[in-house]
Design an enzyme around this catalytic site. Structure first.
Site, mmCIF file in Angstrom:
data_model
loop_
_atom_site.group_PDB
_atom_site.id
_atom_site.type_symbol
_atom_site.label_atom_id
_atom_site.label_comp_id
_atom_site.label_asym_id
_atom_site.label_seq_id
_atom_site.Cartn_x
_atom_site.Cartn_y
_atom_site.Cartn_z
ATOM 1 N N HIS A 17 -5.229 -9.442 13.975
ATOM 2 C CA HIS A 17 -5.297 -8.219 13.171
ATOM 3 C C HIS A 17 -6.064 -8.526 11.888
ATOM 4 O O HIS A 17 -5.796 -9.521 11.224
ATOM 5 C CB HIS A 17 -3.866 -7.747 12.881
ATOM 6 C CG HIS A 17 -3.753 -6.486 12.098
ATOM 7 N ND1 HIS A 17 -4.759 -5.545 11.999
ATOM 8 C CD2 HIS A 17 -2.720 -5.988 11.362
ATOM 9 C CE1 HIS A 17 -4.345 -4.547 11.245
ATOM 10 N NE2 HIS A 17 -3.128 -4.794 10.837
ATOM 11 N N HIS A 59 0.808 -1.227 0.000
ATOM 12 C CA HIS A 59 0.000 0.000 0.000
ATOM 13 C C HIS A 59 0.846 1.284 0.000
ATOM 14 O O HIS A 59 0.767 2.127 0.886
ATOM 15 C CB HIS A 59 -1.124 0.001 1.030
ATOM 16 C CG HIS A 59 -0.803 -0.147 2.495
ATOM 17 N ND1 HIS A 59 0.126 0.609 3.142
ATOM 18 C CD2 HIS A 59 -1.350 -0.944 3.435
ATOM 19 C CE1 HIS A 59 0.140 0.289 4.417
ATOM 20 N NE2 HIS A 59 -0.736 -0.664 4.615
ATOM 21 N N GLU A 114 -6.278 -6.802 8.999
ATOM 22 C CA GLU A 114 -5.817 -6.377 7.675
ATOM 23 C C GLU A 114 -5.591 -7.616 6.804
ATOM 24 O O GLU A 114 -5.193 -8.680 7.288
ATOM 25 C CB GLU A 114 -4.541 -5.527 7.781
ATOM 26 C CG GLU A 114 -4.264 -4.776 6.487
ATOM 27 C CD GLU A 114 -3.250 -3.637 6.611
ATOM 28 O OE1 GLU A 114 -2.658 -3.470 7.692
ATOM 29 O OE2 GLU A 114 -3.059 -2.922 5.603
ATOM 30 N N TYR A 149 9.595 -0.017 8.545
ATOM 31 C CA TYR A 149 8.247 -0.469 8.873
ATOM 32 C C TYR A 149 7.581 0.523 9.837
ATOM 33 O O TYR A 149 6.437 0.933 9.639
ATOM 34 C CB TYR A 149 8.308 -1.861 9.510
ATOM 35 C CG TYR A 149 6.974 -2.526 9.594
ATOM 36 C CD1 TYR A 149 6.497 -3.305 8.540
ATOM 37 C CD2 TYR A 149 6.151 -2.347 10.696
ATOM 38 C CE1 TYR A 149 5.253 -3.889 8.596
ATOM 39 C CE2 TYR A 149 4.904 -2.929 10.759
ATOM 40 C CZ TYR A 149 4.464 -3.705 9.710
ATOM 41 O OH TYR A 149 3.223 -4.271 9.767
ATOM 42 N N HIS A 195 -1.661 -2.058 14.166
ATOM 43 C CA HIS A 195 -1.619 -0.913 13.277
ATOM 44 C C HIS A 195 -3.013 -0.392 12.925
ATOM 45 O O HIS A 195 -3.148 0.681 12.359
ATOM 46 C CB HIS A 195 -0.803 -1.355 12.046
ATOM 47 C CG HIS A 195 -1.145 -0.814 10.729
ATOM 48 N ND1 HIS A 195 -1.428 -1.560 9.621
ATOM 49 C CD2 HIS A 195 -1.230 0.484 10.327
ATOM 50 C CE1 HIS A 195 -1.674 -0.784 8.584
ATOM 51 N NE2 HIS A 195 -1.555 0.456 8.974
ATOM 52 N N ASP A 205 -3.507 -8.768 4.778
ATOM 53 C CA ASP A 205 -2.265 -9.550 4.677
ATOM 54 C C ASP A 205 -2.244 -10.662 5.732
ATOM 55 O O ASP A 205 -1.489 -11.623 5.606
ATOM 56 C CB ASP A 205 -1.010 -8.662 4.785
ATOM 57 C CG ASP A 205 -1.050 -7.671 5.935
ATOM 58 O OD1 ASP A 205 -2.150 -7.280 6.357
ATOM 59 O OD2 ASP A 205 0.031 -7.278 6.404
ATOM 60 N N HIS A 211 5.148 -10.182 10.707
ATOM 61 C CA HIS A 211 6.054 -9.961 9.567
ATOM 62 C C HIS A 211 7.491 -10.025 10.064
ATOM 63 O O HIS A 211 7.817 -9.439 11.102
ATOM 64 C CB HIS A 211 5.875 -8.559 8.963
ATOM 65 C CG HIS A 211 4.510 -8.273 8.410
ATOM 66 N ND1 HIS A 211 4.020 -8.874 7.279
ATOM 67 C CD2 HIS A 211 3.555 -7.412 8.826
ATOM 68 C CE1 HIS A 211 2.804 -8.399 7.024
ATOM 69 N NE2 HIS A 211 2.507 -7.517 7.948
ATOM 70 N N ASP A 230 1.467 -6.845 13.970
ATOM 71 C CA ASP A 230 2.333 -5.906 13.240
ATOM 72 C C ASP A 230 3.463 -5.333 14.111
ATOM 73 O O ASP A 230 4.502 -4.915 13.581
ATOM 74 C CB ASP A 230 1.505 -4.733 12.695
ATOM 75 C CG ASP A 230 0.821 -5.052 11.374
ATOM 76 O OD1 ASP A 230 1.120 -6.100 10.781
ATOM 77 O OD2 ASP A 230 -0.013 -4.251 10.933
HETATM 78 FE FE1 FEO Z 1 -1.469 -3.886 9.404
HETATM 79 FE FE2 FEO Z 1 0.552 -6.497 8.493
HETATM 80 O O1 FEO Z 1 -1.040 -5.473 8.480
#
Ligand code: FEO
Length: 405
Positions: free
Chosen positions: A85, A31, A87, A198, A151, A89, A231, A170
């Site tokens: 989370h 993004h 999101e 990040y 996040h 991903d 991640h 995150d």
């Molecule tokens: Fe806020 Fe890794 O997504």
């Protein structure tokens, strides 16, 4: 049951917890954030009495995750999924995963339930875990803590008491595809850049709330032995955990350092020449300077350089009565990231209308950057005196910075 050989294998984190995520070597844009080193979507399998999956992976990597789970256990044995989370991903494959493994319970935070309902239009029954509430896995207990805005508003972290693992989604993560899944197997210089990148590009706008949340979590004195983010590498040694927590303390504080970032673009080389003279003035004052010509640079790398800077100086020629498009792009992006405690200045060249100076000033003011020198504007091509003014501008900003840090 005899397990079949699988093309993708789980990796043990402890005897009872496995990494079952996916490596994405090809993603180049997250993004608007350039991910030159790819990323990982970490998911974790907990072999408790009630077998549990912590988070899932981006939709195209569903099969890879299921293969990894199958290398340890029949996926149909998974009873619980915890979505830390929403999101995509992490939750993009949640519906398919829930169906594939026949999970009887899917948990998320209260905001997570709303976010998942909004994404999947109520196709999945998700139960809310209250802040600091526990999910019993039979032989183990997972305690969940809301970490709003790290996040998204739905974010939470989960602590597996028996294995002392904090699943931090995150937080403490980075976009880094690496076959070395643990932080102690990776180069710290690379991790420092990527963790900073990040933070700067994903978390920085919420630094105030991040500070409060991390303080509250630290106050719980959880006996954390491993931090497993969604991640990047897993932090499993006391030294690595202290290191990433220390980095976050610095990121959150946003204290200015003796480093000036100069960002500019140029049409016929005049603004570039001015930028070089500004940089020389900074350097002559004994302050570190990072010059970033936007020609070929990416906004997310600028944000990373700005994360630990003390000053930001921006330059643009006037083109079509406005600033250069690449400068509008990066300044719009930086404005949204809300870096605090910056000082700076603006400069630029023009032909028949010096609008760029006003627009750069407006951007910097909107960003909360304190302008401490200049501006310098030059008609067409800088003279020796013009360049001396640019050098003096750089020196003035550097001297002011030295007074403050
Ligand atoms: Fe806020 Fe890794 O997504």
């Amino acid at each position: 049951m005899q397990l079949m050989p699988q093309p993708f294998m789980a990796v043990p984190v402890t005897d009872r917890v496995y990494w079952v995520g996916a490596l994405d070597w090809h993603i180049a844009d997250f993004h608007g954030y350039r991910t030159e080193r790819g990323t990982t979507y970490n998911a974790f399998l907990v072999l408790a009495d009630k077998v549990t999956l912590i988070d899932t992976v981006k939709r195209p990597f569903l099969d890879e995750m299921l293969y990894r789970i199958s290398s340890v256990i029949d996926p149909s044995k998974i009873e619980v999924i915890v979505s830390n989370h929403s999101e995509m991903d992490h939750s993009g494959s949640l519906i398919e995963t829930a169906k594939a493994v026949n999970a009887s319970k899917v948990y998320a935070s209260a905001n997570g339930v709303k976010a998942l309902d909004a994404h999947f239009h109520h196709a999945l029954d998700v139960e809310a875990v209250p802040n600091a509430g526990s999910v019993s896995l039979g032989t183990m207990t997972l305690q969940c803590f809301e970490t709003k805005m790290i996040h998204w508003p739905d974010s939470m972290v989960s602590f597996l008491h028996e294995e002392k693992i904090l699943f931090s989604q995150d937080a403490f993560g980075m976009h880094l595809a690496t076959s070395n899944l643990f932080a102690d197997e990776n180069d710290r210089h690379v991790m420092q850049w990527e963790a900073g990148k990040y933070y700067a590009n994903i978390v920085m706008p919420y630094s105030a709330i991040v500070a409060t949340t991390l303080e509250a979590l630290a106050g719980l004195k959880l006996p954390i032995a491993t931090i497993a983010p969604d991640h990047g590498p897993i932090w499993r040694t006391p030294d690595d955990i202290a290191w990433i927590l220390g980095l976050y303390a610095k990121f959150v504080a946003q204290k200015p350092t003796r480093k000036v970032v100069i960002v500019h673009d140029t049409m016929w080389g005049s603004t570039d020449l001015m930028a070089r003279a500004v940089a020389d003035g900074v350097r002559a004052a004994g302050v570190k300077v990072q010059e970033i010509p936007m020609h070929g640079a990416h906004r997310s790398n600028v944000a990373t350089e700005v994360l630990d800077a003390g000053a930001l100086i921006v330059g643009s020629p006037t083109m079509n009565s406005t600033i250069y498009p690449a400068m509008a792009d990066v300044l719009t992006y930086l404005k949204g990231l809300k870096r605090k405690n910056l000082m700076g200045a603006v400069f630029g060249s023009f032909g028949w209308g010096a609008n760029s100076i006003k627009e750069l000033t407006d951007y910097m003011t909107a960003m909360g950057v304190e302008l401490v020198a200049g501006p310098v504007k030059v008609n067409y091509v800088p003279t020796r005196d013009d360049l001396l003014q640019c050098s003096a501008l750089g020196k003035a900003v550097a001297e002011e910075l030295k007074k403050r840090c």
